[in-house]
Design an enzyme around this catalytic site. Sequence first.
Site, PDB file in Angstrom:
ATOM      1  N   LYS A 130       0.827  -1.202   0.000  1.00 35.98           N
ATOM      2  CA  LYS A 130       0.000   0.000   0.000  1.00 35.98           C
ATOM      3  C   LYS A 130       0.865   1.257   0.000  1.00 35.98           C
ATOM      4  O   LYS A 130       0.648   2.183  -0.773  1.00 35.98           O
ATOM      5  CB  LYS A 130      -0.939  -0.007   1.212  1.00 35.98           C
ATOM      6  CG  LYS A 130      -1.952   1.127   1.194  1.00 35.98           C
ATOM      7  CD  LYS A 130      -3.001   0.950   2.280  1.00 35.98           C
ATOM      8  CE  LYS A 130      -4.078   2.025   2.163  1.00 35.98           C
ATOM      9  NZ  LYS A 130      -5.154   1.857   3.164  1.00 35.98           N
ATOM     10  N   GLU A 164       9.131  -5.886   4.777  1.00 34.66           N
ATOM     11  CA  GLU A 164       9.223  -7.268   4.306  1.00 34.66           C
ATOM     12  C   GLU A 164       9.081  -7.335   2.791  1.00 34.66           C
ATOM     13  O   GLU A 164       9.841  -8.032   2.100  1.00 34.66           O
ATOM     14  CB  GLU A 164       8.134  -8.135   4.965  1.00 34.66           C
ATOM     15  CG  GLU A 164       8.247  -8.254   6.467  1.00 34.66           C
ATOM     16  CD  GLU A 164       7.399  -7.243   7.208  1.00 34.66           C
ATOM     17  OE1 GLU A 164       6.977  -7.549   8.341  1.00 34.66           O
ATOM     18  OE2 GLU A 164       7.153  -6.141   6.667  1.00 34.66           O
ATOM     19  N   GLY A 170      -5.938  -2.569   3.660  1.00 35.15           N
ATOM     20  CA  GLY A 170      -5.189  -3.693   3.112  1.00 35.15           C
ATOM     21  C   GLY A 170      -5.935  -5.005   3.156  1.00 35.15           C
ATOM     22  O   GLY A 170      -5.959  -5.763   2.182  1.00 35.15           O
ATOM     23  N   ARG A 171      -6.580  -5.298   4.290  1.00 38.67           N
ATOM     24  CA  ARG A 171      -7.271  -6.581   4.431  1.00 38.67           C
ATOM     25  C   ARG A 171      -8.588  -6.626   3.657  1.00 38.67           C
ATOM     26  O   ARG A 171      -9.235  -7.677   3.595  1.00 38.67           O
ATOM     27  CB  ARG A 171      -7.488  -6.897   5.901  1.00 38.67           C
ATOM     28  CG  ARG A 171      -8.249  -5.842   6.685  1.00 38.67           C
ATOM     29  CD  ARG A 171      -8.132  -6.108   8.184  1.00 38.67           C
ATOM     30  NE  ARG A 171      -8.748  -5.086   9.009  1.00 38.67           N
ATOM     31  CZ  ARG A 171      -8.149  -3.950   9.367  1.00 38.67           C
ATOM     32  NH1 ARG A 171      -6.943  -3.668   8.916  1.00 38.67           N
ATOM     33  NH2 ARG A 171      -8.757  -3.083  10.156  1.00 38.67           N
ATOM     34  N   GLU A 202      -7.552  -8.371  12.950  1.00 37.24           N
ATOM     35  CA  GLU A 202      -6.982  -7.043  12.737  1.00 37.24           C
ATOM     36  C   GLU A 202      -8.066  -5.976  12.764  1.00 37.24           C
ATOM     37  O   GLU A 202      -7.793  -4.814  13.048  1.00 37.24           O
ATOM     38  CB  GLU A 202      -6.220  -6.997  11.407  1.00 37.24           C
ATOM     39  CG  GLU A 202      -5.253  -5.827  11.305  1.00 37.24           C
ATOM     40  CD  GLU A 202      -4.286  -5.952  10.139  1.00 37.24           C
ATOM     41  OE1 GLU A 202      -3.133  -6.343  10.366  1.00 37.24           O
ATOM     42  OE2 GLU A 202      -4.709  -5.670   8.999  1.00 37.24           O
ATOM     43  N   HIS A 257      -8.429 -34.612  12.924  1.00 38.91           N
ATOM     44  CA  HIS A 257      -7.329 -35.435  13.421  1.00 38.91           C
ATOM     45  C   HIS A 257      -6.232 -34.591  14.056  1.00 38.91           C
ATOM     46  O   HIS A 257      -5.105 -35.066  14.226  1.00 38.91           O
ATOM     47  CB  HIS A 257      -6.765 -36.286  12.275  1.00 38.91           C
ATOM     48  CG  HIS A 257      -7.757 -37.282  11.755  1.00 38.91           C
ATOM     49  ND1 HIS A 257      -7.853 -38.567  12.234  1.00 38.91           N
ATOM     50  CD2 HIS A 257      -8.735 -37.155  10.814  1.00 38.91           C
ATOM     51  CE1 HIS A 257      -8.829 -39.212  11.603  1.00 38.91           C
ATOM     52  NE2 HIS A 257      -9.385 -38.359  10.740  1.00 38.91           N
ATOM     53  N   LYS A 274       6.970  -3.097  14.814  1.00 38.92           N
ATOM     54  CA  LYS A 274       7.774  -2.586  13.701  1.00 38.92           C
ATOM     55  C   LYS A 274       8.796  -1.565  14.191  1.00 38.92           C
ATOM     56  O   LYS A 274       9.954  -1.574  13.769  1.00 38.92           O
ATOM     57  CB  LYS A 274       6.868  -1.924  12.651  1.00 38.92           C
ATOM     58  CG  LYS A 274       5.953  -2.871  11.896  1.00 38.92           C
ATOM     59  CD  LYS A 274       5.129  -2.068  10.899  1.00 38.92           C
ATOM     60  CE  LYS A 274       4.149  -2.926  10.137  1.00 38.92           C
ATOM     61  NZ  LYS A 274       3.342  -2.133   9.187  1.00 38.92           N
TER      62      LYS A 274
END
Length: 556
Positions: A211, A217, A271-272, A357, A388, A516
């Site tokens: 964005k 990263e 963003g999400r 978030e 399982h 951060k």
Amino acid sequence: MTSPATTPAWNTLLTLARSTAEISSSAIDAIEITDSTSALYADFSRHSIDQPRLTALLALAESMQLAKQREALFAGGIVNKTEQRPALHTALRSNSTTPLWVGGADGVNNVGSVGSVDIRPLIRAQLQKMELFSNAIRSGKRRGISGQIFTDIVNIGIGGSYLGPAFVCTALAGSAEGPRVHFVANIDGANLAQTLATLNPATTLFTVTSKTFTTDETMTNARSAENWLTAYLGADAVAAHFVAITAHPAAARKSGYTDETIFEFWDWVGGRYSLWSAVGLPIALAYGYAQFAELLAGARHMDEHFCHAPLAQNLPVMLALTGVWSRNFLELNSHAVLPYAERLALLPNHLQQVEMESTGKSVDLDGQPVSYATCPVIFGEVGTNGQHSFHQLLHQGSEAISCDILMVAEPQSSLIGHHEKLLANAVAQADALWQGKSQAAAYADLATHNLSATQRNFLAAHRTYPGKRPVTVMVLPKINAFYVGAIAALYEHKVFTQGVIWNIDTFDQWGVELGKMIATSLLPLFNTPSNLTAVPAHLKDLLQHLRSPQATLNES
């Protein structure tokens, strides 16, 4: 703003939650959202919500002015209070031609606002650019620097620049021939290195999604990918093999991208919630723009349902209200999302961000600490794998956990017998979680075993299932782009509704910032040899063990 805990409806729900009366069946009707050929179906019968509780939950939504807040969301109101922004991901999939004005200097989003702009043409322009670009890549009209067709797409991003598109691409796998799509998110170099090891630089296209175009990263991975590419094809290859997807095109230009290779979204897209924008370009590249358009259509269909269906027949609203009942009045701390469809395997991952978030907040819209629980822990796994691993906890854990179980009516393969067993397991899990089994029933089951009464009582205690684990069961008619879009939008609106009820900001995410900042301050201690005497005592020993042997040697 009003705290939900001060409303009469909240107090009524507290009283009803303390009632020991047995609830034989839920008062919530099953909900179907139909299109021209089929329907998405939701079954709420496995919830301890009778008519008085349902009435009070609906009153709570009305007390918190859900209808007014929903209108503001779609109209471009400032619903992200701490950043003073609208959240217009719904506009990305709208087919309305009515101007939608955003960005006025006076904070009023209308045509009379100084500096405001109609965002409809901006959205259409980016969608058209996506269509032309994805068609050119898929047809071979646009190729790599050596003239070869692109066979692989690597999306470099993290968070919303990764989770939503990765979920959709996994869900649509096999639906159309096109380039293979890969996702790199983790700053751990193994993620990128393992991906690149399988690829041919001459036939690989990179989409760098950030964005701000400063995400550490993402930009670190992008620079390493550029180094890999140029080592094989030269520096000129970057322009032909990299595109940028960002809300800050100036930052992309500064990094060497041209307007032709920059795809834009905007600050009013979280963003999400961004997979509906140019962030979804990998979807169009891998499966074709027509599939991306169907994804938007499915989400738009859910938007219309959310806006117009009465609250009691409104699927996102009822999903939210049952969640509020479980979280705030049954005091359940966790919620499992269990898709019984391999192609929906990444839905829990996507929803972990969308939900936690968005509503993982402890401060209300007035900046005051909340006095009630907000988002539960969201987790999940594809069925039947989860049976399982962690389903033991779901059935017999010391704390109850609510669940969503999703099924698909249409088989996803031609293999005989698989789909029927999958569906039988899903329905069985829903019933077992809700119905449970008493110790007396477990004791009776052991009647045919050659056991003493003491042994039977001992084993029966371990074979008892408390039951009354709240479960919502949903059935998709099939997995295609339309229904994947509808499901993704469904959970977005569920989260928005819960945010309104909890009186919190659903669209900011300040909780990610502190880590951060600390990482930035610590990075020099890993990059260059330095004396650790000034480092706080609680970090000194840890850093000494984490520093590279060469750095330690240089210090000695």
